[in-house]
Write an enzyme that holds these catalytic residues in place. Sequence first.
Site, mmCIF file in Angstrom:
data_model
loop_
_atom_site.group_PDB
_atom_site.id
_atom_site.type_symbol
_atom_site.label_atom_id
_atom_site.label_comp_id
_atom_site.label_asym_id
_atom_site.label_seq_id
_atom_site.Cartn_x
_atom_site.Cartn_y
_atom_site.Cartn_z
ATOM 1 N N HIS A 16 4.364 7.803 -28.859
ATOM 2 C CA HIS A 16 4.823 6.589 -29.411
ATOM 3 C C HIS A 16 6.301 6.295 -28.773
ATOM 4 C CE1 HIS A 16 5.318 3.230 -32.210
ATOM 5 N NE2 HIS A 16 6.300 3.746 -32.582
ATOM 6 N N SER A 65 8.547 -0.974 -30.882
ATOM 7 C CA SER A 65 7.881 -0.274 -32.227
ATOM 8 C C SER A 65 7.981 -1.509 -33.236
ATOM 9 C CB SER A 65 8.307 0.886 -32.680
ATOM 10 O OG SER A 65 7.591 1.381 -33.748
ATOM 11 N N ASP A 104 -0.413 7.610 -28.293
ATOM 12 C CA ASP A 104 0.431 6.953 -29.523
ATOM 13 C C ASP A 104 -0.563 7.402 -30.692
ATOM 14 O OD1 ASP A 104 1.538 5.838 -31.607
ATOM 15 O OD2 ASP A 104 2.194 4.048 -30.175
#
Length: 332
Positions: free
Chosen positions: A272, A99, A216
């Site tokens: 995610h 991320s 995501d």
Amino acid sequence: MASSALTRFFIIFTLLPIITHSIPFVLFHGIADGCTKKGILVNQKKSIKTLTFALCVEKIGNGVMDSWFMPFAKQTEIACEKVKNMSELSEGYNIVGLSQGNMVGRGVLEFCDGAPPVKNYISLAGPHAGEAAIPLCGSSFICILVDDLMELAVYSDVVQEHLAPSNYMRVPTDLDAYKEGCKFLPKLNNEFEKNATYKERFSSLQNLVLIMGDKDSVLVPKETSWFGYFPDGAYEPILPAQKTRLYIEDWIGLRTLDEAGRVKFVNVTGGHLEITDDDMKRYIVPYLVDEEAEAPQNPILSKSDSDATSFLSRKLCGQQDLQLNINILHRL
């Protein structure tokens, strides 16, 4: 979710017997996450010829708080010094970014003078081309209100200096303010003031692996994981990386890498930071071995619904499971 993913990364990368000639790798965690215990190190021999050295880089003190409130220029500066002082990395190493940890990872790659060379860079759900909405928020009324307030002040000095995610916010309809006020992403992407050294370092990678989750909803747009983004001045259509100015004008060397066959665009099923163990073994682990290993062929693949169901049944959940796996890790 993020902590569970981080722990699973370390377990898989230190227990898999297929890493027979691995080189060190450094993992940069995402927002609201931490290394659980400062400076997790794994130095585990699987056989006489097997050595896996893994390091999760924390900033200072509190990884969770720092990931929210320490500006990325400072995070990168600290990570740079840590990497340069690690003798185990002196001959080169790989980076795994989770991320927004990719902002720090890429910052080290591009900005860190005197650092050891980065061989392979593996990115999972990285906001490389920017983020058009507040990370970890949603579509509720309060989130819409906060989004509006952030858009009004996101590029102010006070927000840029005290809210880390603002450093990679790229509002496509407010690019003048972005150019004037954003403190990190424009430099990272070599967007306005070009620096040949940043491009040279980025394009020197042996492999760049960009992994995007097809569901995501944290990254806006999710295609930013592949350097895709909105066109300047509008929120549609979403441009693939190859249609963006960053790619066409080759700001950081992404086009150079891609034309050389060194960029792997990987699509996996999940939200995610959701990735199955099988996909980790298939798309990440092969790039953590030395140059003599062969990378997987045809890496642009999507996983089936059955794989996603299998993952949901196996993924780690809750503090108890997390602590169990950390204990296993420390017993190695």
